[in-house]
Design a protein around this motif. Structure first.
Motif, PDB file in Angstrom:
ATOM      1  N   ALA A 171      32.654  65.637   5.788  1.00  0.00           N
ATOM      2  CA  ALA A 171      31.889  66.565   6.617  1.00  0.00           C
ATOM      3  C   ALA A 171      30.400  66.273   6.500  1.00  0.00           C
ATOM      4  CB  ALA A 171      32.195  68.000   6.220  1.00  0.00           C
ATOM      5  N   LEU A 174      29.717  63.259   8.573  1.00  0.00           N
ATOM      6  CA  LEU A 174      29.712  63.596   9.994  1.00  0.00           C
ATOM      7  C   LEU A 174      28.411  64.298  10.358  1.00  0.00           C
ATOM      8  CD1 LEU A 174      31.514  63.351  12.439  1.00  0.00           C
ATOM      9  CD2 LEU A 174      32.519  65.541  11.888  1.00  0.00           C
ATOM     10  N   THR A 175      27.957  65.192   9.485  1.00  0.00           N
ATOM     11  CA  THR A 175      26.693  65.876   9.712  1.00  0.00           C
ATOM     12  C   THR A 175      25.547  64.865   9.828  1.00  0.00           C
ATOM     13  OG1 THR A 175      27.530  67.671   8.348  1.00  0.00           O
ATOM     14  CG2 THR A 175      25.181  67.662   8.801  1.00  0.00           C
ATOM     15  N   GLY A 178      25.738  63.002  13.047  1.00  0.00           N
ATOM     16  CA  GLY A 178      25.285  63.846  14.153  1.00  0.00           C
ATOM     17  C   GLY A 178      23.772  63.930  14.195  1.00  0.00           C
TER      18      GLY A 178
END
Lengths: 504, 115
Positions: A171, A174-175, A178
């Motif tokens: 996560a 992914l952050t 992004g």
């Protein structure tokens, strides 16, 4: 030529699908595993050869051009890591013949093995950070399933910690991906590197760099977020432990080497200084944790952590020689660490336990195994002329050159600690007489193939490799040095990726 | 719109980490679920919101006339949703098996591999 870059990813995927198709025929699955991983090994050699000849190569998937589509890139580091994955895949497949029980085989051990290798090779070759996340997940999901194969209590407890912390790190990754996209509007690593170099807002780039560092640091089992590793690596079947020890944390380390040389090379005073602290603490906590353990595989698990520190030290010092030392440490460690796990599996086969207190007398009954263990153990501790000595020598030399006294002192002290742990295993498992109360414990023999020689073949292969890259250290060092120079001077990488734009 | 979404993203991350830190393994999985949603919403927000401009090209043209919404973040999120769905399905099965094997749903009871 560029087809070669894609094949190491495609082949394990196809093999995984094929193994699923022949679910009911374990013998055929074993043949596919052996032949398939051998072909992967050959592909790795061919790819490395091609990269040495031609420099970094890139291929655009589906003919979508570089910054828009996904590219696979093979520079020297990627090619060597793919070769390592091939060697380890083959060795572990060979070792699995003698250690993985029929029950585990019938629940999809071999298909998962192939998919894990696909994830690992994909992570090594991709040139796109979102694609990197996807390959990480492919690798993680296969590793989750391999970890709980068998479903014993310890495996469940280890797996919950492993799954949680790894999903958390995904996560984070992914952050970070992004935020990167939000900042520069591209996902291609080479393109990001170009755009970050021209970025005015350095602060935000550093924030993203730190997020990547946390995400990859968890995957690489770096201090302070390594506790999932010693909690889980000693629970699955030993072939799985060996494969995890060989490849999973190294993928995290590889990703750090890639991102913190290619993309985040602007604010090194800040990021690489933090990395240096992480490296030092990783070494120390790993080796101290190992000193307190009396379970064969747990000691080795803590040593994975401490060895990760050496690799990160190479990255953190950020000179060509230090990077080469870090890379040398990666190559050496993959081979040696796997081999120690394989030896622990043989000890388990012979005496039915991993507890040092209950093992004993193996040197008297199996002197050959003792010698093989000693080769790998002394290599890891850094005794010349084995491979570990040169890894440490290059790193220490690089540290002295830029007068980083503290980290050099830590690295040398941790080397002594490593030697202490290895000698502890040697004394307990091989040297001392087998304790009286333990002799009643029946050896575990419920495995698919009864022959012990299947277990010795991969161990001898890897021990031979350790000696080889120690004795013939010069060519390996030269390749590491070239790879380090490619990492530091990333123009060839960027040109291989973005330059193909005008060509096609 | 962005400030609201930014607050929602922050709230989701906070709730996810709070849930992961609880001892119950069921709450742990709920935390992981929230965490993946937070990351997805973050990608959606951070890459810029463009209202009422779908990335469609009118017939007979090569490129859209006016600036349109960026379709790539949505493709990324879709991929991430599929992956997190698969991984969380595994996590749910895992805690179910763990509950059967360990006979507890408290992380403090699962310390057998820590020493």
């Amino acid at each position: 030529m560029t087809l070669l870059v894609g094949l190491p990813v495609v082949l394990p995927l196809v093999l995984g699908a094929l193994s699923l198709a022949i679910w009911r025929f374990p013998v055929a699955q074993r043949v596919v595993a052996l032949v398939g991983t051998a072909v992967l090994l050959l592909l790795g050699i061919a790819l490395l050869w091609a990269v040495i000849e031609h420099g970094p190569m890139a291929t655009a998937l589906g003919e979508w051009r570089a910054p828009f589509g996904i590219v696979l890139v093979a520079d020297l580091l990627s090619a060597i890591m793919v070769l390592m994955a091939g060697i380890m895949g083959f060795v572990v497949a060979l070792y699995s013949l003698g250690t993985v029980s029929r029950g585990h085989e019938s629940f999809g051990y071999f298909p998962l093995l192939h998919l894990l290798l696909a994830g690992v090779c994909g992570s090594f070759l991709t040139g796109d950070i979102f694609n990197l996340y996807v390959w990480f997940e492919v690798m993680l999901l296969s590793s989750f399933a391999l970890l709980v194969l068998g479903g014993e209590r310890a495996q469940m407890e280890g797996a919950i910690k492993y799954v949680t912390i790894n999903l958390f790190s995904s996560a984070m990754l992914l952050t970070a991906v992004g935020l990167t996209y939000g900042l520069v509007g591209t996902l291609n690593m080479a393109d990001i590197a170009v755009k970050f170099d021209g970025a005015e807002d350095g602060g935000r780039v550093t924030v993203i760099a730190m997020l990547f560092m946390v995400a990859f640091g968890i995957k690489a089992a770096a201090f302070p977020l390594f506790f999932w590793l010693p909690a889980s690596y000693h629970t699955p079947p030993v072939a799985v432990s060996a494969l995890f020890a060989a490849l999973l944390t190294k993928v995290g380390v590889y990703a750090m080497f890639r991102m913190f040389t290619l993309v985040f090379d602007a604010d090194t005073a800040y990021t690489h200084n933090i990395l240096l602290w992480i490296a030092g603490f990783t070494m120390v906590t790993g080796v101290l944790g190992a000193a307190a353990q009396f379970e064969f595989r747990r000691i080795l698990s803590f040593h994975i952590v401490s060895q990760i520190g050496y690799m990160l030290m190479g990255l953190a010092l950020f000179t060509p020689l230090a990077l080469a030392g870090g890379l040398y440490a990666i190559f050496h460690n993959i081979i040696v660490k796997t081999n120690l796990f394989l030896v622990s599996g043989v000890a388990y086969r012979l005496q039915g336990t991993y507890q040092l207190k209950q093992l004993g007398g193996l040197y008297r009954s199996h002197p050959g195994l003792g010698v093989l263990f000693l080769l790998s153990a002394l290599s890891m501790a850094g005794i010349p002329p084995l491979s570990g000595f040169f890894a440490k020598f290059i790193l220490v030399r690089a540290g002295l050159e830029i007068e980083a006294w503290v980290i050099v002192a830590v690295a040398l002290a941790v080397g002594i600690g490593t030697l202490f742990s290895m000698i502890k295993i040697w004394a307990e498992v091989f040297w001392k007489a087998r304790p009286e109360e333990a002799t009643t414990g029946a050896p575990v023999m419920d495995v698919a193939s009864p022959g012990l020689h299947w277990l010795y073949v991969p161990i001898v292969l890897l021990a031979g490799l350790t000696v080889l890259i120690g004795v013939a250290g010069q060519p390996i060092f030269e390749v590491s040095m070239q790879a380090a120079e490619q990492l530091l001077d990333n123009s060839a990488y960027i040109e291989a990726v973005l330059g193909s734009e005008e060509g096609s | 719109m962005e400030p609201v979404l930014a607050l929602v993203v922050g709230g989701l991350y906070a709730a996810a980490i709070y849930m992961i830190l609880r001892r119950s393994i069921v709450k742990l999985v709920i935390g992981l679920l929230l965490l993946s949603n937070a990351a997805n919403l973050l990608i959606f927000t951070v890459s810029g919101l463009t209202r009422e401009a779908p990335p469609l090209i009118s017939a007979g043209l090569d490129a859209p006339l006016a600036p349109t919404a960026d379709p790539l973040p949505q493709a990324l999120i879709l991929t991430a949703i599929v992956i997190s769905f698969g991984v969380l399905a595994f996590a749910v099965v895992l805690i179910n098996r763990a509950w059967h094997v360990v006979q507890a749903e408290d992380m403090d009871q699962m310390t057998g591999t820590d020493t």
